[in-house]
Design a protein around this motif. Structure first.
Motif, PDB file in Angstrom:
ATOM      1  N   PRO A   1       0.836  -1.211   0.000  1.00 16.22           N
ATOM      2  CA  PRO A   1       0.000   0.000   0.000  1.00 16.22           C
ATOM      3  C   PRO A   1       0.866   1.255   0.000  1.00 16.22           C
ATOM      4  CG  PRO A   1      -0.673  -1.535   1.733  1.00 16.22           C
ATOM      5  CD  PRO A   1       0.559  -2.100   1.119  1.00 16.22           C
ATOM      6  N   ALA A   2       0.512   2.213  -0.816  1.00 12.73           N
ATOM      7  CA  ALA A   2       1.272   3.460  -0.874  1.00 12.73           C
ATOM      8  C   ALA A   2       0.359   4.618  -0.486  1.00 12.73           C
ATOM      9  CB  ALA A   2       1.830   3.645  -2.279  1.00 12.73           C
ATOM     10  N   GLY A   3       0.819   5.872  -0.678  1.00 17.42           N
ATOM     11  CA  GLY A   3       0.036   7.034  -0.248  1.00 17.42           C
ATOM     12  C   GLY A   3      -1.153   7.305  -1.150  1.00 17.42           C
ATOM     13  N   ARG A   4      -2.053   8.172  -0.713  1.00 21.87           N
ATOM     14  CA  ARG A   4      -3.199   8.568  -1.522  1.00 21.87           C
ATOM     15  C   ARG A   4      -2.868   9.803  -2.330  1.00 21.87           C
ATOM     16  NH1 ARG A   4      -8.281   8.274   1.469  1.00 21.87           N
ATOM     17  NH2 ARG A   4      -9.050   9.464  -0.292  1.00 21.87           N
ATOM     18  N   ALA A   5      -3.636  10.002  -3.406  1.00 21.83           N
ATOM     19  CA  ALA A   5      -3.486  11.231  -4.194  1.00 21.83           C
ATOM     20  C   ALA A   5      -3.888  12.428  -3.327  1.00 21.83           C
ATOM     21  CB  ALA A   5      -4.381  11.169  -5.420  1.00 21.83           C
ATOM     22  N   ARG A   6      -3.320  13.586  -3.600  1.00 24.09           N
ATOM     23  CA  ARG A   6      -3.746  14.789  -2.872  1.00 24.09           C
ATOM     24  C   ARG A   6      -5.120  15.198  -3.362  1.00 24.09           C
ATOM     25  NH1 ARG A   6       1.134  18.819  -3.681  1.00 24.09           N
ATOM     26  NH2 ARG A   6      -0.417  20.267  -2.891  1.00 24.09           N
ATOM     27  N   PRO A   7      -5.970  15.687  -2.483  1.00 20.68           N
ATOM     28  CA  PRO A   7      -7.310  16.090  -2.927  1.00 20.68           C
ATOM     29  C   PRO A   7      -7.229  17.210  -3.961  1.00 20.68           C
ATOM     30  CG  PRO A   7      -6.920  16.715  -0.627  1.00 20.68           C
ATOM     31  CD  PRO A   7      -5.751  15.899  -1.050  1.00 20.68           C
TER      32      PRO A   7
ATOM     33  N   VAL B   1     -14.228  14.393  -1.263  1.00 22.34           N
ATOM     34  CA  VAL B   1     -12.876  13.908  -1.052  1.00 22.34           C
ATOM     35  C   VAL B   1     -12.138  14.799  -0.069  1.00 22.34           C
ATOM     36  CG1 VAL B   1     -10.629  13.548  -2.171  1.00 22.34           C
ATOM     37  CG2 VAL B   1     -12.718  12.750  -3.289  1.00 22.34           C
ATOM     38  N   SER B   2     -12.281  16.131  -0.216  1.00 24.89           N
ATOM     39  CA  SER B   2     -11.522  16.999   0.688  1.00 24.89           C
ATOM     40  C   SER B   2     -12.109  16.925   2.092  1.00 24.89           C
ATOM     41  CB  SER B   2     -11.467  18.438   0.168  1.00 24.89           C
ATOM     42  OG  SER B   2     -12.742  18.871  -0.167  1.00 24.89           O
ATOM     43  N   ALA B   3     -13.432  16.674   2.193  1.00 19.41           N
ATOM     44  CA  ALA B   3     -14.019  16.541   3.525  1.00 19.41           C
ATOM     45  C   ALA B   3     -13.441  15.338   4.260  1.00 19.41           C
ATOM     46  CB  ALA B   3     -15.540  16.387   3.406  1.00 19.41           C
TER      47      ALA B   3
END
Ligand SMILES: *Cc1c(COP(=O)(O)O)cnc(C)c1O
Ligand code: SF4
Length: 396
Positions: free
Chosen positions: A372-378, A392-394
């Motif tokens: 597992p890696a990081g998530r995309a930035r919102p 997504v940002s919430a």
């Protein structure tokens, strides 16, 4: 290879000018048993279909579309699309009056709202050919060629009141049975609603009455872009010179054309037929989009394929047909569940963090998931004005 398309034969005694006039085609539609009997040698099953089916489901064909069907062969694919038979009277395995559950998703007159960002707007209940397998049998063929003005205003206010609706799909019936003037009014009213981004027109006229696509029509559509046309070719024999010219005129005027076909037992349930129709459409710059499982509307059992059979056809095409020409097999969940995609299963086994696949021509290998890696930035919700981005940002 350069693909060639053949003109439909003009019947004796009809001038070319009349034949190429879409209003002439509609005025001279075949409707009664006698109209059909004057062109076709009716089989016993067909004759019985006229005697009874007409009371539950309209019968109509343009002379142009009828001219594509064999006169003496009841199994001819085009003939089976337009000609009633006594099989329609059989109560089928599911036989639903409203297979898509549209009454449940009908918040305003003539509006079907099932998905958050797009609605159907049924602007007419009239078609120039009544396809025997139609999903909206019980809606089409009433006598509201154009939606009544009270309903029209209510439908528009509904769209106006829902800024989340970015796409309006004109349907029916067949919206291209409307005059250019009526259609222009609908398009310009929709364009006056700021939240509407995309307009689609769902029409079988390029197939059953391609002369409807005139230079005047496409010049008018062009004023309201982005306008997409969703058409409905089921068989390569429907792609005549006239149909090819209609598609070319649309695309040349910036109207992207997509095709939604229906898999039909005894008509096109064969991978070679789907390949032929899809390749020809792609050549004409019309994108094969959906290949639908026939909906279980009343009297269609004899025309429906099984899900397994449709998947086998999709599987045969996989890898052999350009991805650009590949339609997505899809089924509408009866009762209003919406569409689901049906994809052949290429996975042969799986374990923790890996899956094993066998491709279209038999090559097998495993695909191993990464750690597992990081998530995309919102994304910036202000910039994209997208409620998903807000969601997504919430969450972040
Ligand atoms: C099919 C359908 C749509 C359009 O779906 P797409 O997958 O975007 O083509 C929209 N609304 C309803 C009610 C539908 O049945
Ligand atoms: S053109 Fe479409 S709406 Fe009209 S009869 Fe055929 S399938 Fe039904």
């Amino acid at each position: 290879m350069k693909l060639h398309f053949h003109s439909a034969p003009v019947p004796e005694g009809v001038s070319l000018a009349d034949w190429q006039n879409w209003q002439w085609q509609l005025r001279h539609s075949l409707k009664t048993k006698d109209d059909f009997a004057s062109r076709f040698v009716l089989s016993e099953h067909e004759a019985a279909g006229f005697d009874a089916a007409g009371s539950t489901f309209q019968i109509r064909s343009t002379p142009y579309y009828a001219s594509l069907a064999a006169t003496d062969e009841p199994k001819d694919p085009i003939r089976q699309i337009l000609m009633p038979t006594k099989h329609e009277l059989k109560f089928g395995a599911q036989a639903l009056l409203d297979p898509l559950g549209e009454k449940r998703n009908n918040p305003a007159p003539r509006i079907i709202h099932r998905y958050p960002d797009r609605v159907l707007f049924l602007v007419t209940d009239t078609c120039s050919v009544y396809c025997r397998y139609c999903t909206r049998k019980h809606f089409t063929g009433g006598d509201e060629a154009f939606v009544r003005s009270r309903d029209y205003e209510m439908a528009l206010s509904y769209i106006r009141s829902r800024p989340g609706v970015r796409e309006v799909i004109l349907s029916g019936g067949d919206p291209l049975t409307l005059s250019d003037g009526q259609l222009e009014r609908v398009l310009s009213d929709l364009r006056s609603i700021d939240s509407v981004e995309i307009i689609r027109i769902g029409s079988r006229m390029p197939v059953v009455c391609p002369m409807r696509v005139t230079p005047e029509l496409v010049a008018m559509l062009r004023k309201f872009h982005p306008v997409f046309l969703m058409t409905h070719f089921n068989h390569p024999r429907e792609i005549t010179r006239e149909a090819a010219d209609a598609l070319t005129l649309l695309v040349d005027h910036g109207v992207p054309v997509f095709n939604q076909l229906v898999l039909l037992n005894g008509i096109n349930n064969d991978a070679a037929i789907i390949q032929a129709v899809s390749r020809r459409l792609l050549y004409l710059r019309a994108k094969p989009y959906y290949m639908f499982q026939c909906d279980p509307s009343e009297g269609t059992d004899h025309l429906r394929t099984s899900v397994d059979e449709s998947l086998a056809i999709q599987r045969e095409l996989w890898g052999r047909l350009s991805g650009l020409a590949m339609p997505n097999l899809s089924l509408d969940i009866p009762g209003g569940g919406g569409k689901v995609g049906l994809v052949p299963n290429f996975e042969v086994s799986r374990g923790d963090g890996w899956r094993s696949f066998e491709g279209w021509d038999g090559v097998r290998a495993d695909y191993v998931d990464p750690d597992p890696a990081g998530r995309a930035r919102p994304i910036d919700a202000d910039q994209y004005q997208d409620e998903w981005a807000e969601l997504v940002s919430a969450k972040n």
